[in-house]
Design a protein around this motif. Sequence first.
Motif, mmCIF file in Angstrom:
data_model
loop_
_atom_site.group_PDB
_atom_site.id
_atom_site.type_symbol
_atom_site.label_atom_id
_atom_site.label_comp_id
_atom_site.label_asym_id
_atom_site.label_seq_id
_atom_site.Cartn_x
_atom_site.Cartn_y
_atom_site.Cartn_z
ATOM 1 N N ASP A 455 0.824 -1.197 0.000
ATOM 2 C CA ASP A 455 0.000 0.000 0.000
ATOM 3 C C ASP A 455 0.869 1.262 0.000
ATOM 4 O O ASP A 455 1.754 1.403 0.837
ATOM 5 N N GLU A 456 0.605 2.171 -0.941
ATOM 6 C CA GLU A 456 1.489 3.331 -1.075
ATOM 7 C C GLU A 456 1.166 4.437 -0.083
ATOM 8 O O GLU A 456 2.054 5.188 0.316
ATOM 9 N N ARG A 457 -0.124 4.524 0.315
ATOM 10 C CA ARG A 457 -0.485 5.589 1.234
ATOM 11 C C ARG A 457 0.234 5.407 2.581
ATOM 12 O O ARG A 457 0.863 6.307 3.097
ATOM 13 N N TRP A 458 0.152 4.176 3.096
ATOM 14 C CA TRP A 458 0.825 3.922 4.371
ATOM 15 C C TRP A 458 2.331 3.972 4.211
ATOM 16 O O TRP A 458 3.057 4.335 5.133
ATOM 17 N N GLY A 459 2.791 3.611 3.030
ATOM 18 C CA GLY A 459 4.230 3.735 2.772
ATOM 19 C C GLY A 459 4.676 5.180 2.870
ATOM 20 O O GLY A 459 5.721 5.499 3.442
ATOM 21 N N THR A 460 3.855 6.073 2.307
ATOM 22 C CA THR A 460 4.196 7.496 2.345
ATOM 23 C C THR A 460 4.137 8.038 3.773
ATOM 24 O O THR A 460 5.008 8.802 4.194
ATOM 25 N N ILE A 461 3.110 7.598 4.510
ATOM 26 C CA ILE A 461 3.024 8.026 5.916
ATOM 27 C C ILE A 461 4.271 7.575 6.676
ATOM 28 O O ILE A 461 4.894 8.335 7.409
ATOM 29 N N SER A 462 4.632 6.325 6.439
ATOM 30 C CA SER A 462 5.802 5.787 7.115
ATOM 31 C C SER A 462 7.054 6.588 6.741
ATOM 32 O O SER A 462 7.878 6.918 7.595
ATOM 33 N N TRP A 463 7.161 6.917 5.434
ATOM 34 C CA TRP A 463 8.320 7.717 4.994
ATOM 35 C C TRP A 463 8.374 9.028 5.750
ATOM 36 O O TRP A 463 9.424 9.432 6.231
ATOM 37 N N PHE A 464 7.213 9.695 5.865
ATOM 38 C CA PHE A 464 7.206 10.990 6.552
ATOM 39 C C PHE A 464 7.651 10.831 8.003
ATOM 40 O O PHE A 464 8.492 11.574 8.505
ATOM 41 N N LEU A 465 7.079 9.826 8.682
ATOM 42 C CA LEU A 465 7.400 9.641 10.097
ATOM 43 C C LEU A 465 8.874 9.303 10.292
ATOM 44 O O LEU A 465 9.538 9.840 11.174
ATOM 45 N N TRP A 466 9.389 8.422 9.446
ATOM 46 C CA TRP A 466 10.802 8.038 9.563
ATOM 47 C C TRP A 466 11.703 9.239 9.302
ATOM 48 O O TRP A 466 12.659 9.485 10.041
ATOM 49 N N SER A 467 11.391 9.995 8.237
ATOM 50 C CA SER A 467 12.282 11.091 7.866
ATOM 51 C C SER A 467 12.262 12.177 8.922
ATOM 52 O O SER A 467 13.317 12.605 9.415
ATOM 53 N N ALA A 468 11.056 12.632 9.282
ATOM 54 C CA ALA A 468 10.962 13.689 10.279
ATOM 55 C C ALA A 468 11.511 13.183 11.608
ATOM 56 O O ALA A 468 12.228 13.901 12.325
ATOM 57 N N GLY A 469 11.170 11.947 11.949
ATOM 58 C CA GLY A 469 11.643 11.377 13.205
ATOM 59 C C GLY A 469 13.156 11.333 13.250
ATOM 60 O O GLY A 469 13.772 11.697 14.253
ATOM 61 N N PHE A 470 13.756 10.945 12.135
ATOM 62 C CA PHE A 470 15.222 10.897 12.116
ATOM 63 C C PHE A 470 15.813 12.276 12.366
ATOM 64 O O PHE A 470 16.716 12.451 13.184
ATOM 65 N N LEU A 471 15.288 13.284 11.646
ATOM 66 C CA LEU A 471 15.850 14.635 11.790
ATOM 67 C C LEU A 471 15.701 15.138 13.225
ATOM 68 O O LEU A 471 16.641 15.667 13.812
ATOM 69 N N ALA A 517 3.772 2.270 11.309
ATOM 70 C CA ALA A 517 3.148 2.498 10.007
ATOM 71 C C ALA A 517 3.558 1.425 8.998
ATOM 72 O O ALA A 517 2.759 0.998 8.159
ATOM 73 N N LEU A 518 4.818 0.977 9.100
ATOM 74 C CA LEU A 518 5.257 -0.109 8.220
ATOM 75 C C LEU A 518 4.437 -1.367 8.498
ATOM 76 O O LEU A 518 4.054 -2.096 7.580
ATOM 77 N N GLY A 519 4.175 -1.611 9.789
ATOM 78 C CA GLY A 519 3.365 -2.764 10.159
ATOM 79 C C GLY A 519 1.955 -2.648 9.600
ATOM 80 O O GLY A 519 1.421 -3.596 9.028
ATOM 81 N N VAL A 520 1.380 -1.445 9.750
ATOM 82 C CA VAL A 520 0.028 -1.228 9.225
ATOM 83 C C VAL A 520 0.021 -1.417 7.711
ATOM 84 O O VAL A 520 -0.874 -2.048 7.144
ATOM 85 N N GLN A 521 1.047 -0.887 7.056
ATOM 86 C CA GLN A 521 1.142 -1.013 5.608
ATOM 87 C C GLN A 521 1.111 -2.482 5.182
ATOM 88 O O GLN A 521 0.370 -2.869 4.275
ATOM 89 N N LEU A 522 1.885 -3.295 5.899
ATOM 90 C CA LEU A 522 1.934 -4.719 5.568
ATOM 91 C C LEU A 522 0.564 -5.362 5.779
ATOM 92 O O LEU A 522 0.058 -6.095 4.925
ATOM 93 N N PHE A 523 -0.050 -5.016 6.915
ATOM 94 C CA PHE A 523 -1.344 -5.592 7.259
ATOM 95 C C PHE A 523 -2.400 -5.212 6.206
ATOM 96 O O PHE A 523 -3.103 -6.071 5.665
ATOM 97 N N VAL A 524 -2.461 -3.917 5.905
ATOM 98 C CA VAL A 524 -3.443 -3.429 4.928
ATOM 99 C C VAL A 524 -3.207 -4.088 3.564
ATOM 100 O O VAL A 524 -4.151 -4.509 2.885
ATOM 101 N N SER A 525 -1.939 -4.199 3.194
ATOM 102 C CA SER A 525 -1.622 -4.758 1.878
ATOM 103 C C SER A 525 -2.008 -6.226 1.787
ATOM 104 O O SER A 525 -2.506 -6.688 0.761
#
Lengths: 685, 305, 209
Positions: A455-471, A517-525
């Motif tokens: 699922d791309e939507r949850w992938g994008t959410i995960s990307w945002f959280l990881w990126s912002a979280g890292f910074l 979010a990665l977990g949710v992405q996997l589950f949803v997919s």
Amino acid sequence: MDWTYWLFGTLQWSDFPPKKDLIATFAASLVILAPIAVAVILTVTKRWTWIWKEWLTSLDHKKIGVMYCVLAAAMLVRALIEAGLMRTQQAMANVGSPVIGADHFGELFSTHGTIMIFFVVMPFISGLINFVMPLQIGARDLTFPFLNAASLWLTAAGAMLVNASLVVGKFSTGGWSGYPPFTELAFSPGEGVNYWIWALTLTGIGTTLTGINFAVTLYKERAPGMHLMRMPLFCWTALSTSILMIFALPPLTVATAMLALDRYAGFHFFTNGAGGNMMLYANLFWLFGHPEVYILILPAFGVWSEVISTFSGKKLYGYTSLVVATISIAVLSFTVWLHHFFTMGQSANVNAVFGIATMLIGIPTGVKVYDWLLTMYRGRIRFTPPLLFSITFLFCFVVGGLTGVLLANAPVDFAVHNSLFLVAHFHNMLIPGTLFAMIAGYMYWFPKVFGFRLDERWGTISWFLWSAGFLLAFMPLYALGLMGAMRRTSMFTDPHYTPYLMIALGGAGMILCGLAALGVQLFVSIRRREQMRVPVGDPWDGHSLEWWSSAPPPEWNFARIPQVDGTEAFTAMKRNGQPYVAQPENYEDICLPANTGIPVMIGVAGGLCAFALTWYIWWLAVVMLVAMWALVVWRSWQGEPMKEFPAELVRKHTEEWLEKARAAKPVDRFAESEPVNLGLADPIR
Amino acid sequence: MSCAAGAKRVLGAASVFLLSGCAQWPAQGLFAAAGPAAELQREQFLIVTVLVALVILPLFIGLPWVLWRYRLRGGRGPFRPDWDFSWIMEILIWGIPVIIVAVLGVTLWHSANKADPYRPIATAGPPPIEVQAVALDWKWLFIYPKQGVASVGQLVVPAGREVALSITADGPMASIIVPRLGGQIYAMAGMTTQLHLLTDHEGDYRGMNTQYTGTGFDQQHFTYSAVSPVQFSTWLAHARGAPALDAARYDALVKPSKPDQPMQFSSPASQLFQRIIAKYHVPGDTLGALPPPSAVSANKATEAH
Amino acid sequence: MSTEKKLHPGINIAQTDPKAHLEAEPVMFGFWVFLMSDLVLFTLLLATYGAMSVHGMAGGPTPKQITDLTSAGIETALLLASSFTFALASIALKYDDNQRALKRWLIVTALLGAAFIGMEIKDFITLAGKGQIPQVSGFLSAHYALLGTHMLHVASAIVWMAMIWPQMKVPRLKDLVRLRIMRLALFWHMLDVVWVAIVTFVFLFGAST
């Protein structure tokens, strides 16, 4: 020395849960409950036979690759929770309410580092290379499938040993690098450092063998016409990494073995006194440790090359340049180990030489970054989650590069060595560099492995959280380091640190949400998998041979081994030939190695042997060591049993796939993430 | 998403602190350098940052531009899927980093020598005060052999006078730094390392151990007090009135502890520092007690340099 | 690629069995790679020994005091002879189908190897009798670790040989056993090369300093 020592070594009831603090007890119960839960699920769903026959005993490189990734994912969860706990402790302790004790904190930074390096990133790399590389070079398996499985199970045994330390006794507090003399018996008695030594030994042996396996496969199993200079870049990075594994892991084995001799037999390699010298350890360890960081980052560079080129719809810019850069990095990585201890008192000129060597690595690395930028240039960029991760990577990685050059400068290093500045630097390289590449690679190749997109939507959410979280989590650490805050500190007492520590804690929280979010992405997919299926196998308009097979691929990978005439073999096929028609008239029987349970048993015996050594249970250690070798001998009597896939089966599978390809409608890149994408690509024109 | 909300709350709280925190930022550590050694480090920090910025800034400008211009939906840039090489680009992306690393390399060669912790900082003025530092679990012992005093957790020096530290450890490896003045360098048992520190400004500077040595390591701090000559004499007189650092007191000091207050001692045992080192230069299984002073001259201490 | 091009380094069996030979190629190559990795291990042990024999005596015995050149000479002779006999075994593997010569030379090799190990154990016991045990100093730790690792390698090579022995009679394993003996030969010769380095750096340097 009574009978309990002979039977159980130094193990005592007090080493078992409940632990001193509540958090440790909770962690211990998780380690106990998780396998029980898995066992219950397997029993209820009657899947024991399935998991044994289809997975645990498999010698198929694709399944071994998946199992590596599952191991890495499970360990990632643990190590991230530990990171969150450490951030919580530092933030809360600074405002006067510590969460855990100093000794528990010592265990946490040691397990976090050890797990992240050896049981998250290394297995993830081994997993990705295992799955992808043979497909990319047009091979049916690795050269040594049995060895491959044995390596997996030895690595898994090492990971289980680290997990066992949550339940039984304690882990080391000596950090991931285990510097003596602190880790010698005089300062760290007990089982902690033993756990660390034997976990590393298990995975060290497994990784060395994996390195040999990958290198030989890449040299010897390439499809006809696949010259070295026609290999996809991921294969080049895999080759460089495996060469590093072959040469860089022995120093680790030597260093930990010597430490073990010191601890178990009273030798004096790194002890204080009697001729022991920890400077020797520092040299041996970083002779491994520095190439190790390139073992971790080079395959990531390979993933970025594939992801950026594919999602820009364009050929990779500067292939030769990238290959030269990769090899330069691999070679130079052996010449810079001293920069990990500029502060050991050697002469200024020695420091300068190693500092300059270190900066030299910056050149090919910088070239790579611009090669990727130029790959995007004149392309058509699709902002899929893997590409989004690559953008974060490019921005953050150059910042990490800047701080890396700063640390290569000995005078600056004097000031920030051992500080949170250093911690921020290597997380800056390893999170956007390696971990994001692993996540991007997972999303990129997932459809090939399991047959449906994520699922791309949850992938994008995960990307945002990881990126912002890292910074948020790591940029404050740079500032803290420059303020004189040191690593591995369980408790700061400086109110000026509070805002930075709080922001970092927030960042860690976001990263944990990114994981969720990665977990949710996997589950949803998985739930919506029917709409995401890509049976034809080429969902992203890929360039290399792994996309030229059904998704998931058959166990034999290719009905016929392709003939290769240039780089980006699959692109060439799609342009010149017709990849989905020309199949052989006469299918042949295909032989692949038969399943065997011996590698699992070797892993179990190895794990038990290591556990026994940790606790000085000598009889068990000897029995298990003999058992390991007995299993190897048993295997040698079996010969190399094969299973045969009759030509008829191969024909049937291949023709079904081709039928699907003919029936499918080619989708252009605009409809890539819609259900209509069945994996038949219509390139952008 | 409760954890996202939680993170938001923490962020909110943090941003309140942020402004006050930022204002304090330069007041500590490297950027509040108060001595020539740390000033050199800060200068190197800035030079490297500027030079490397020349390489990374084009990416910060180029990447957003490329992402915008070549996006799939609405990108205006030309699409050349087979464009994969350009000599001009190749020369630029290899050439510029090579030049910058060459410049950085030359700079580093000079600065590494200038910042060599073994090298005295001041070229004129009074000779440095010699102090011997011993890393113990979890405190720093400073022996002033010429002055005949010793202290724990406190390094008192006249401002403007350079300190020449000889450093060792009697325990696990540690590392000594005074962030605003200079360092760091490792302290290793059986070996000596050296560090020179200097500041002209009177005041208290935080010093510490940066290397993990167990649960008390984060409290292994000391204060570097740069004082006026008068205050220094007063302090010396005070220390000379304190109990003597004989073998028994030293043995008590070696045991792991986290003293709350600085301690002073008078008349440290003869050649104490050398004996602490010599202790580690005997064959196995006999370590422990300090060797007698006579044995010290026989065992030449290994210098790490 | 033609068969010619795929010849792997070392003794080949291409004339007699081209197909087995083709399959042998990656296996032999892989073993060479493994040997490289193993050599790194010995290199590091030698480097450690080098550092310890200068800085790690701690007032204990020096290299000269523990060097027994006579013993080292006999050990060298035994091990070099065993490499020669293994070479004879390899030639027998290639040309002799009934395996009698092969078995004979393998037994001789194993006996020479065992004698070598016996001599080394005798050396260790002599040293220990003088109190020169690895616990005394970093130098002795390095000495025992280096020689011990080499000895362990030789011992495991002999065990390997013993494990192959019963398999030589099994027709189904014929090709595999051939490959195993070829790899064992490489391993054995590598240990010889390592021993030459040990003799040079440990015994000759030790006696001359």
